[in-house]
Design a protein around this motif. Structure first.
Motif, short mmCIF file in Angstrom:
data_model
loop_
_atom_site.label_atom_id
_atom_site.label_comp_id
_atom_site.label_asym_id
_atom_site.label_seq_id
_atom_site.Cartn_x
_atom_site.Cartn_y
_atom_site.Cartn_z
N SER A 115 0.83 -1.21 0.00
CA SER A 115 0.00 0.00 0.00
C SER A 115 0.86 1.26 0.00
CB SER A 115 -0.94 -0.01 1.22
OG SER A 115 -1.95 0.96 1.10
N LEU A 116 1.97 1.22 0.73
CA LEU A 116 2.89 2.37 0.73
C LEU A 116 3.54 2.53 -0.64
CD1 LEU A 116 4.59 1.91 4.22
CD2 LEU A 116 2.80 3.55 3.59
N ILE A 117 3.93 1.42 -1.25
CA ILE A 117 4.49 1.49 -2.61
C ILE A 117 3.48 2.10 -3.56
CG2 ILE A 117 5.22 0.06 -4.57
CD1 ILE A 117 6.44 -1.88 -2.48
N ALA A 118 2.22 1.68 -3.43
CA ALA A 118 1.17 2.21 -4.30
C ALA A 118 1.03 3.71 -4.12
CB ALA A 118 -0.16 1.51 -4.01
N TRP A 119 1.13 4.18 -2.89
CA TRP A 119 1.01 5.63 -2.65
C TRP A 119 2.09 6.39 -3.40
CZ3 TRP A 119 3.98 9.61 -0.85
CH2 TRP A 119 3.31 10.80 -0.53
N PHE A 120 3.30 5.91 -3.37
CA PHE A 120 4.40 6.62 -4.04
C PHE A 120 4.20 6.63 -5.55
CE2 PHE A 120 6.59 5.96 0.03
CZ PHE A 120 7.16 7.21 0.20
N TRP A 121 3.74 5.54 -6.13
CA TRP A 121 3.51 5.52 -7.57
C TRP A 121 2.35 6.44 -7.96
CZ3 TRP A 121 7.14 4.43 -10.62
CH2 TRP A 121 7.99 3.34 -10.45
N ILE A 122 1.28 6.40 -7.18
CA ILE A 122 0.13 7.24 -7.50
C ILE A 122 0.48 8.72 -7.31
CG2 ILE A 122 -2.25 7.83 -6.85
CD1 ILE A 122 -2.63 4.89 -6.10
N ALA A 123 1.19 9.02 -6.21
CA ALA A 123 1.58 10.41 -5.96
C ALA A 123 2.55 10.90 -7.03
CB ALA A 123 2.20 10.53 -4.57
N GLY A 124 3.38 10.00 -7.55
CA GLY A 124 4.32 10.38 -8.59
C GLY A 124 3.68 10.61 -9.95
N PHE A 125 2.54 9.94 -10.20
CA PHE A 125 1.80 10.09 -11.46
C PHE A 125 0.33 10.34 -11.13
CE2 PHE A 125 5.42 7.34 -12.22
CZ PHE A 125 5.96 7.83 -13.41
N PRO A 126 0.03 11.47 -10.47
CA PRO A 126 -1.30 11.66 -9.89
C PRO A 126 -2.43 11.74 -10.91
CG PRO A 126 -0.03 13.70 -9.80
CD PRO A 126 0.91 12.63 -10.22
N ASP A 127 -2.15 12.22 -12.10
CA ASP A 127 -3.21 12.38 -13.10
C ASP A 127 -3.24 11.25 -14.13
OD1 ASP A 127 -4.09 14.98 -12.12
OD2 ASP A 127 -2.17 15.72 -12.88
N ALA A 128 -2.32 10.31 -14.02
CA ALA A 128 -2.18 9.30 -15.07
C ALA A 128 -3.42 8.42 -15.19
CB ALA A 128 -0.95 8.44 -14.80
N GLY A 129 -3.96 7.97 -14.06
CA GLY A 129 -5.12 7.09 -14.10
C GLY A 129 -6.33 7.75 -14.72
N LYS A 130 -6.59 8.98 -14.33
CA LYS A 130 -7.74 9.71 -14.86
C LYS A 130 -7.60 9.95 -16.35
CE LYS A 130 -10.50 13.87 -14.03
NZ LYS A 130 -10.64 15.08 -13.18
N ALA A 131 -6.39 10.31 -16.78
CA ALA A 131 -6.16 10.55 -18.21
C ALA A 131 -6.25 9.26 -19.01
CB ALA A 131 -4.79 11.21 -18.40
N ALA A 132 -5.72 8.16 -18.47
CA ALA A 132 -5.81 6.88 -19.16
C ALA A 132 -7.26 6.41 -19.26
CB ALA A 132 -4.97 5.84 -18.43
N GLN A 133 -8.03 6.64 -18.23
CA GLN A 133 -9.45 6.27 -18.27
C GLN A 133 -10.18 7.05 -19.36
OE1 GLN A 133 -11.57 6.85 -14.59
NE2 GLN A 133 -13.45 5.95 -15.37
N ALA A 134 -9.84 8.33 -19.52
CA ALA A 134 -10.48 9.14 -20.55
C ALA A 134 -10.18 8.61 -21.95
CB ALA A 134 -10.03 10.59 -20.43
N LEU A 135 -8.96 8.04 -22.13
CA LEU A 135 -8.59 7.50 -23.43
C LEU A 135 -9.16 6.11 -23.69
CD1 LEU A 135 -4.83 8.51 -23.86
CD2 LEU A 135 -6.79 9.34 -25.18
N SER A 136 -9.05 5.24 -22.70
CA SER A 136 -9.46 3.84 -22.91
C SER A 136 -10.92 3.60 -22.62
CB SER A 136 -8.61 2.91 -22.04
OG SER A 136 -8.95 3.05 -20.66
N GLY A 137 -11.51 4.46 -21.80
CA GLY A 137 -12.89 4.26 -21.39
C GLY A 137 -13.06 3.17 -20.35
N SER A 138 -11.95 2.74 -19.74
CA SER A 138 -12.03 1.65 -18.77
C SER A 138 -12.55 2.16 -17.43
CB SER A 138 -10.64 1.03 -18.55
OG SER A 138 -10.69 0.05 -17.54
#
Length: 387
Positions: A115-138
């Motif tokens: 969970s701590l590792i996940a926090w660092f990756w998400i904090a390092g790429f905070p907008d990546a998931g939202k932007a990827a969702q907009a492209l893939s529709g997942s």
């Protein structure tokens, strides 16, 4: 986690000595890879995974879906955990609290680290998931925190405590939703074994398997089923042909990707149930039976590559999602649009990064935790024996 079992040729009336069924380690490793494949393609090419209500016949309606059916792999995990827990069950009633407590730490310490590792990756790429969702529709990205990212202590709380006491999807590292079921299954098996001794265990486990199935708690039913297979292991003889057919039947029942539409025809009525709740747990148990009775299947999964995957199985399970929602999602957006070749390259790079991260996790977290808890277990059992 190591899988314990016995020699399969021991007579049924003799309690067989404990040993390793190493092929089940390979099965666990294969299942972990399937979960990672499922999450990657669900994130970036969600079409096949949104095929709920599909009609006709496709590859998702065949046993080949085992290669990407993460739902079935989780059922396999639960059944294997029941088998493992039965092998390490309390020898006496007073050992149960010790072993249940150690089981919590065996799950919680790696979950906290993940969970701590996940926090660092998400904090390092905070907008990546939202932007990827907009492209893939997942819709899969909805199970990951979007900005603003919560504080680090919240990730620690989620990994160490929250995932064990609350239902629902964790939003830092979503595979951790299984930790609550793993702990509940551990309490069920360890508590039951502490209270019920000898031959009485088999009917109690049968009752638990069917009772929990009737109560629609198929995950915990899988724990009872796995423990039941451990108890019946002395009765299982090598049967290559029938074992192979059992493996195929298990894949048909459980590995078929769920979501086929029901219909007036018999074929649609059958396909709509395959791979669904209950069916995948039954399929997972049949696959384990096939591993215990089919020499060629055991030999295949005892090969070094699959054994190495088995050693990495829990680390792989814990570290792959942060890499997908962080750097992989960033690359998916940054280099968009990606064709088939680009997505294949991204998958290969993500897989390589996942194996490297899992290998590091194995050395830094997994093995020290196992060694430390084993020492505490040995010391605690010695003290209880003296009491």
């Amino acid at each position: 986690m190591p899988v314990s079992g016995t020699h399969l040729v021991d007579p049924p009336h003799v309690e067989p000595p404990l040993g390793r069924v190493t092929s089940l380690d390979g099965l666990r490793g294969f299942a972990s890879c399937t979960v990672a494949i499922f999450h990657f393609f669900y994130a970036f090419t969600p079409g096949p995974f949104r095929s709920w209500g599909r009609t006709g016949f496709s590859v998702s309606d065949t046993p080949l879906a085992v290669l990407w059916n993460g739902h079935f792999s989780v059922a396999v995990f639960f059944a294997l955990s029941g088998f493992v827990l039965a092998a390490s069950a309390p020898r006496m009633l007073k050992e149960a609290p010790l072993l249940i407590g150690l089981r919590y730490f065996r799950l919680a310490l790696p979950a906290l680290a993940a969970s701590l590792i996940a926090w660092f990756w998400i904090a390092g790429f905070p907008d990546a998931g939202k932007a990827a969702q907009a492209l893939s529709g997942s819709t899969w990205f909805r199970w990951t925190h979007q900005p603003p990212i919560p504080a680090l202590w919240q990730a620690a709380w989620e990994g160490a405590v929250q995932v064990f006491v609350e239902t629902g999807k964790p939003l830092f590292n979503n595979p951790l939703w299984t930790m609550r079921i793993e702990l509940m299954g551990s309490i069920l098996i360890y508590g039951g074994y502490a209270l019920v001794r000898g031959r009485a265990r088999v009917p109690v486990l049968v009752a638990g398997l069917f009772g929990l199935g009737i109560a629609v708690d198929f995950s915990l039913a899988a724990f009872c089923g796995g423990a039941l297979l451990f108890e019946l292991r002395g009765w299982l003889k090598p049967m290559p042909m029938r074992g192979t057919l059992l493996a195929l039947l298990g894949l048909v029942l459980g590995a078929t990707y769920p979501g086929h539409a029901d219909g007036p025809g018999l074929a649609d009525a059958v396909l709509s149930r395959l791979g669904g709740d209950g069916w995948r747990e039954a399929g997972a148990l049949l696959v384990i039976v096939s591993f215990l009775t089919t020499p060629w299947l055991r030999d295949l999964f005892e090969r070094p590559a699959l054994q190495h995957l088995g050693a990495l199985s829990f680390p792989l399970y814990l570290v792959h999602v942060p890499l997908i929602v962080g750097p992989a999602a960033w690359a998916f957006v940054h280099f968009a649009p990606m064709g088939v070749g680009g997505l294949a390259l991204l998958f290969a790079l993500t897989a390589l990064a996942t194996f490297l991260a899992a290998s590091l996790f194995l050395v830094v977290v997994e093995r020290p935790v196992l060694d430390g808890l084993q020492a505490v277990r040995k010391w605690g059992r010695a003290r209880l024996a003296e009491a």
